[in-house]
Design a protein around this motif. Structure first.
Motif, PDB file in Angstrom:
ATOM      1  N   ILE A 111      14.811  13.270   7.656  1.00 39.65           N
ATOM      2  CA  ILE A 111      13.910  12.121   7.329  1.00 39.65           C
ATOM      3  C   ILE A 111      14.668  11.033   6.680  1.00 39.65           C
ATOM      4  CG2 ILE A 111      11.841  11.603   6.055  1.00 39.65           C
ATOM      5  CD1 ILE A 111      11.209  14.373   5.862  1.00 39.65           C
ATOM      6  N   GLU A 112      15.883  11.160   6.343  1.00 39.62           N
ATOM      7  CA  GLU A 112      16.626  10.084   5.477  1.00 39.62           C
ATOM      8  C   GLU A 112      16.977   9.207   6.321  1.00 39.62           C
ATOM      9  OE1 GLU A 112      17.134   9.284   2.510  1.00 39.62           O
ATOM     10  OE2 GLU A 112      16.707  10.975   1.255  1.00 39.62           O
ATOM     11  N   PRO A 113      17.351   9.241   7.467  1.00 40.92           N
ATOM     12  CA  PRO A 113      17.689   8.087   8.400  1.00 40.92           C
ATOM     13  C   PRO A 113      16.522   7.093   8.815  1.00 40.92           C
ATOM     14  CG  PRO A 113      18.813  10.037   9.525  1.00 40.92           C
ATOM     15  CD  PRO A 113      17.511  10.412   8.184  1.00 40.92           C
ATOM     16  N   VAL A 114      15.372   7.677   8.615  1.00 39.44           N
ATOM     17  CA  VAL A 114      14.220   6.807   8.917  1.00 39.44           C
ATOM     18  C   VAL A 114      13.725   6.186   7.610  1.00 39.44           C
ATOM     19  CG1 VAL A 114      11.450   6.907   9.375  1.00 39.44           C
ATOM     20  CG2 VAL A 114      12.978   8.724  10.548  1.00 39.44           C
ATOM     21  N   GLY A 118       5.963  10.510  14.244  1.00 41.43           N
ATOM     22  CA  GLY A 118       5.992  10.442  12.848  1.00 41.43           C
ATOM     23  C   GLY A 118       7.053   9.283  12.488  1.00 41.43           C
ATOM     24  N   ARG A 119       8.165   9.199  13.127  1.00 45.81           N
ATOM     25  CA  ARG A 119       9.254   8.112  13.026  1.00 45.81           C
ATOM     26  C   ARG A 119       8.292   6.836  13.364  1.00 45.81           C
ATOM     27  NH1 ARG A 119      12.472   5.209  16.105  1.00 45.81           N
ATOM     28  NH2 ARG A 119      14.683   4.398  14.909  1.00 45.81           N
ATOM     29  N   ALA A 120       7.706   6.690  14.584  1.00 48.67           N
ATOM     30  CA  ALA A 120       7.134   5.330  14.855  1.00 48.67           C
ATOM     31  C   ALA A 120       6.079   4.874  14.189  1.00 48.67           C
ATOM     32  CB  ALA A 120       6.617   5.576  16.304  1.00 48.67           C
ATOM     33  N   GLU A 171       4.942  -3.605   8.061  1.00 45.62           N
ATOM     34  CA  GLU A 171       3.625  -4.170   7.448  1.00 45.62           C
ATOM     35  C   GLU A 171       3.866  -4.066   6.038  1.00 45.62           C
ATOM     36  OE1 GLU A 171       0.936  -5.427   8.798  1.00 45.62           O
ATOM     37  OE2 GLU A 171       1.862  -4.995  10.912  1.00 45.62           O
ATOM     38  N   GLY A 172       5.202  -3.804   5.493  1.00 42.27           N
ATOM     39  CA  GLY A 172       5.302  -3.758   4.153  1.00 42.27           C
ATOM     40  C   GLY A 172       4.728  -2.853   3.127  1.00 42.27           C
ATOM     41  N   ALA A 173       4.333  -1.724   3.570  1.00 38.09           N
ATOM     42  CA  ALA A 173       3.915  -0.570   2.645  1.00 38.09           C
ATOM     43  C   ALA A 173       5.097   0.195   2.183  1.00 38.09           C
ATOM     44  CB  ALA A 173       3.302   0.343   4.160  1.00 38.09           C
ATOM     45  N   VAL A 174       4.604   0.642   1.149  1.00 38.70           N
ATOM     46  CA  VAL A 174       5.610   1.484   0.285  1.00 38.70           C
ATOM     47  C   VAL A 174       5.302   2.900   0.844  1.00 38.70           C
ATOM     48  CG1 VAL A 174       5.846   2.397  -2.072  1.00 38.70           C
ATOM     49  CG2 VAL A 174       5.182   0.152  -1.721  1.00 38.70           C
ATOM     50  N   LEU A 175       6.491   3.527   1.316  1.00 44.97           N
ATOM     51  CA  LEU A 175       6.653   4.715   1.929  1.00 44.97           C
ATOM     52  C   LEU A 175       7.026   5.954   1.219  1.00 44.97           C
ATOM     53  CD1 LEU A 175       8.143   3.786   5.263  1.00 44.97           C
ATOM     54  CD2 LEU A 175       5.889   3.621   4.512  1.00 44.97           C
ATOM     55  N   VAL A 176       6.084   7.145   1.142  1.00 42.52           N
ATOM     56  CA  VAL A 176       6.350   8.434   0.766  1.00 42.52           C
ATOM     57  C   VAL A 176       6.490   9.295   1.939  1.00 42.52           C
ATOM     58  CG1 VAL A 176       5.881  10.420  -0.766  1.00 42.52           C
ATOM     59  CG2 VAL A 176       5.128   8.056  -1.201  1.00 42.52           C
ATOM     60  N   LEU A 177       7.694   9.676   2.319  1.00 43.81           N
ATOM     61  CA  LEU A 177       7.898  10.321   3.568  1.00 43.81           C
ATOM     62  C   LEU A 177       8.132  11.968   3.288  1.00 43.81           C
ATOM     63  CD1 LEU A 177      10.256   7.863   5.253  1.00 43.81           C
ATOM     64  CD2 LEU A 177       7.884   7.978   5.453  1.00 43.81           C
ATOM     65  N   ALA A 178       7.470  12.700   3.830  1.00 42.18           N
ATOM     66  CA  ALA A 178       7.339  14.108   3.496  1.00 42.18           C
ATOM     67  C   ALA A 178       7.335  14.924   4.611  1.00 42.18           C
ATOM     68  CB  ALA A 178       5.930  14.662   2.766  1.00 42.18           C
ATOM     69  N   GLY A 179       8.292  16.249   4.651  1.00 41.51           N
ATOM     70  CA  GLY A 179       8.595  17.130   5.491  1.00 41.51           C
ATOM     71  C   GLY A 179       9.778  18.163   5.165  1.00 41.51           C
ATOM     72  N   ARG A 180       9.819  19.147   5.938  1.00 43.76           N
ATOM     73  CA  ARG A 180      10.392  20.199   5.291  1.00 43.76           C
ATOM     74  C   ARG A 180      11.898  19.953   5.418  1.00 43.76           C
ATOM     75  NH1 ARG A 180       7.673  24.920   8.876  1.00 43.76           N
ATOM     76  NH2 ARG A 180       7.585  23.392  10.648  1.00 43.76           N
ATOM     77  N   ASP A 181      12.612  19.211   6.648  1.00 42.83           N
ATOM     78  CA  ASP A 181      13.872  18.727   6.796  1.00 42.83           C
ATOM     79  C   ASP A 181      14.261  17.349   6.152  1.00 42.83           C
ATOM     80  OD1 ASP A 181      16.343  18.310   7.606  1.00 42.83           O
ATOM     81  OD2 ASP A 181      16.145  18.925   9.631  1.00 42.83           O
ATOM     82  N   THR A 182      14.459  17.388   5.005  1.00 47.84           N
ATOM     83  CA  THR A 182      14.782  15.979   4.376  1.00 47.84           C
ATOM     84  C   THR A 182      16.011  15.268   4.840  1.00 47.84           C
ATOM     85  OG1 THR A 182      16.130  17.029   2.581  1.00 47.84           O
ATOM     86  CG2 THR A 182      13.475  16.320   2.176  1.00 47.84           C
ATOM     87  N   ALA A 183      16.856  15.888   5.457  1.00 44.74           N
ATOM     88  CA  ALA A 183      18.174  15.514   5.996  1.00 44.74           C
ATOM     89  C   ALA A 183      17.721  14.550   7.262  1.00 44.74           C
ATOM     90  CB  ALA A 183      19.095  16.499   6.316  1.00 44.74           C
ATOM     91  N   LYS A 185       0.949  -1.078  -0.025  1.00 41.32           N
ATOM     92  CA  LYS A 185       0.021   0.161  -0.075  1.00 41.32           C
ATOM     93  C   LYS A 185       0.786   1.308   0.097  1.00 41.32           C
ATOM     94  CE  LYS A 185      -4.122  -1.990   0.607  1.00 41.32           C
ATOM     95  NZ  LYS A 185      -5.279  -1.832  -0.599  1.00 41.32           N
ATOM     96  N   VAL A 186       0.634   2.122  -0.873  1.00 41.85           N
ATOM     97  CA  VAL A 186       1.300   3.354  -1.052  1.00 41.85           C
ATOM     98  C   VAL A 186       0.949   4.388  -0.091  1.00 41.85           C
ATOM     99  CG1 VAL A 186       2.084   5.363  -2.475  1.00 41.85           C
ATOM    100  CG2 VAL A 186       1.710   3.081  -3.508  1.00 41.85           C
ATOM    101  N   THR A 187       1.933   4.491   1.084  1.00 41.83           N
ATOM    102  CA  THR A 187       1.255   5.442   2.248  1.00 41.83           C
ATOM    103  C   THR A 187       2.095   6.697   2.407  1.00 41.83           C
ATOM    104  OG1 THR A 187       0.837   3.363   3.359  1.00 41.83           O
ATOM    105  CG2 THR A 187       1.019   5.252   4.584  1.00 41.83           C
ATOM    106  N   LEU A 188       1.549   7.741   2.152  1.00 40.29           N
ATOM    107  CA  LEU A 188       2.265   8.986   2.353  1.00 40.29           C
ATOM    108  C   LEU A 188       2.257   9.565   3.800  1.00 40.29           C
ATOM    109  CD1 LEU A 188       1.423  12.031  -0.066  1.00 40.29           C
ATOM    110  CD2 LEU A 188       2.227  12.257   2.323  1.00 40.29           C
ATOM    111  N   ILE A 189       3.318   9.618   4.419  1.00 37.93           N
ATOM    112  CA  ILE A 189       3.167  10.139   6.260  1.00 37.93           C
ATOM    113  C   ILE A 189       3.856  11.512   5.881  1.00 37.93           C
ATOM    114  CG2 ILE A 189       4.094   9.460   8.111  1.00 37.93           C
ATOM    115  CD1 ILE A 189       4.013   6.476   7.110  1.00 37.93           C
ATOM    116  N   THR A 190       3.362  12.499   6.524  1.00 36.30           N
ATOM    117  CA  THR A 190       3.848  13.651   6.932  1.00 36.30           C
ATOM    118  C   THR A 190       4.498  13.781   8.305  1.00 36.30           C
ATOM    119  OG1 THR A 190       1.952  14.758   7.737  1.00 36.30           O
ATOM    120  CG2 THR A 190       1.937  14.749   5.255  1.00 36.30           C
ATOM    121  N   GLY A 191       5.623  14.569   8.457  1.00 35.38           N
ATOM    122  CA  GLY A 191       6.212  14.756   9.807  1.00 35.38           C
ATOM    123  C   GLY A 191       6.926  13.581  10.101  1.00 35.38           C
ATOM    124  N   PRO A 192       7.639  12.750   9.498  1.00 34.16           N
ATOM    125  CA  PRO A 192       8.239  11.492   9.783  1.00 34.16           C
ATOM    126  C   PRO A 192       9.548  11.432  10.447  1.00 34.16           C
ATOM    127  CG  PRO A 192       8.688  11.648   7.364  1.00 34.16           C
ATOM    128  CD  PRO A 192       7.929  12.989   7.818  1.00 34.16           C
TER     129      PRO A 192
END
Length: 263
Positions: A44-47, A20-22, A30-42, A8-15
């Motif tokens: 988000i990248e570790p998540v 947000g990380r949890a 669960e095997g979802a496909v993630l789209v992780l969105a936020g202002r600070d991409t650096a 499932k393609v899942t868009l999560i804000t504030g990850p």
């Protein structure tokens, strides 16, 4: 139980951190496909890297949710990459002023937290819902808060923003329901973590002249279960509402607060 979120393609804000990380890593498990969105991409990248290590795809996109043009671009990028958005989870938000009365809160402080907590969620839903409506399928989970159900002295601006988000959620649920789309709100109480300890508990400790541990104990005493929620508790509620296990549930506020909102 298999929640059938695999792929499932899942868009999560504030990850990037906290809830947000949890939430992001719970969907990854669960095997979802993630789209992780936020202002600070650096941040988000570790998540995203943790998610990829579990064998799932994770796309990171820079986005300020308070800017409509950026949320429209976010939805477009997700659709271009994966062809659809099955689930939207709005975690991004802020706490606003803590310990101030309504009359001590500045107009700027009030408007800033309403813009982030209310308008930000509206913007992402405005961008994502048309695609879900076209496919007649989708799940939206907004992360609100129990202060938006009961109010809270010293947190007027935050309570107002989360109360408004409830109205947005319920109206979208009524409008999107005929298209097979569920729109719900998870309402955490106090959630253990840096914001709770360093801001909320610190404010109480300073005002009452007590230790941080004593402040945490006092907060826990307000709840029926006598314990403070964790990020994992919130993530599990988001999984439930994003899955078809909850297919007949829409427009609700699901408190994850150890029994504070009911008291």
């Amino acid at each position: 139980m298999d929640l059938e979120l695999h792929g499932k393609v899942t868009l999560i804000t504030g990850p990037a951190k906290g809830m947000g990380r949890a939430v992001s890593l719970a969907f990854a498990r669960e095997g979802a496909v993630l789209v992780l969105a936020g202002r600070d991409t650096a941040a988000i990248e570790p998540v995203a890297a943790e998610a990829r290590a579990m064998g799932v795809q994770a796309l990171v996109i820079a986005c300020d949710m308070t800017r409509p043009a950026q949320t429209e671009a976010l939805a477009a990028a997700a659709l271009q990459a994966f062809g659809r958005i099955d689930v939207l989870v709005n975690v991004a938000g802020g706490s606003g002023p803590i310990g101030k009365t309504g009359w001590e809160t500045s107009t700027e402080e009030f408007e800033a937290i309403v813009q982030l907590n209310m308008t930000g969620c509206f913007n992402t839903m405005h961008a994502v819902l048309p695609g879900m409506v076209e496919r007649k399928s989708g799940k939206v989970v907004n992360v609100g808060g129990t202060f938006g159900m009961r109010g809270r002295a010293g947190r007027m601006a935050y309570a107002a923003s989360k109360w408004g988000l409830r109205g947005i959620t319920k109206s979208f649920a009524l409008e999107a329901g005929p298209y097979g789309i569920n729109v719900n709100c998870v309402a955490p109480g106090m959630v253990d973590g840096p914001r709770f300890r360093d801001k909320v508990c610190a404010n109480m400790a300073d005002k009452l002249g007590i230790s941080l541990d004593e402040a945490m104990t006092r907060h826990a005493a307000d709840y029926a279960l006598k314990r403070v929620s964790t990020d994992a508790d919130v993530a599990n509620a988001c999984l439930f509402l994003a899955s078809d296990v909850s297919r007949q549930i829409t427009g609700i506020d699901l408190p994850v607060d150890g029994g504070w909102a009911l008291l």
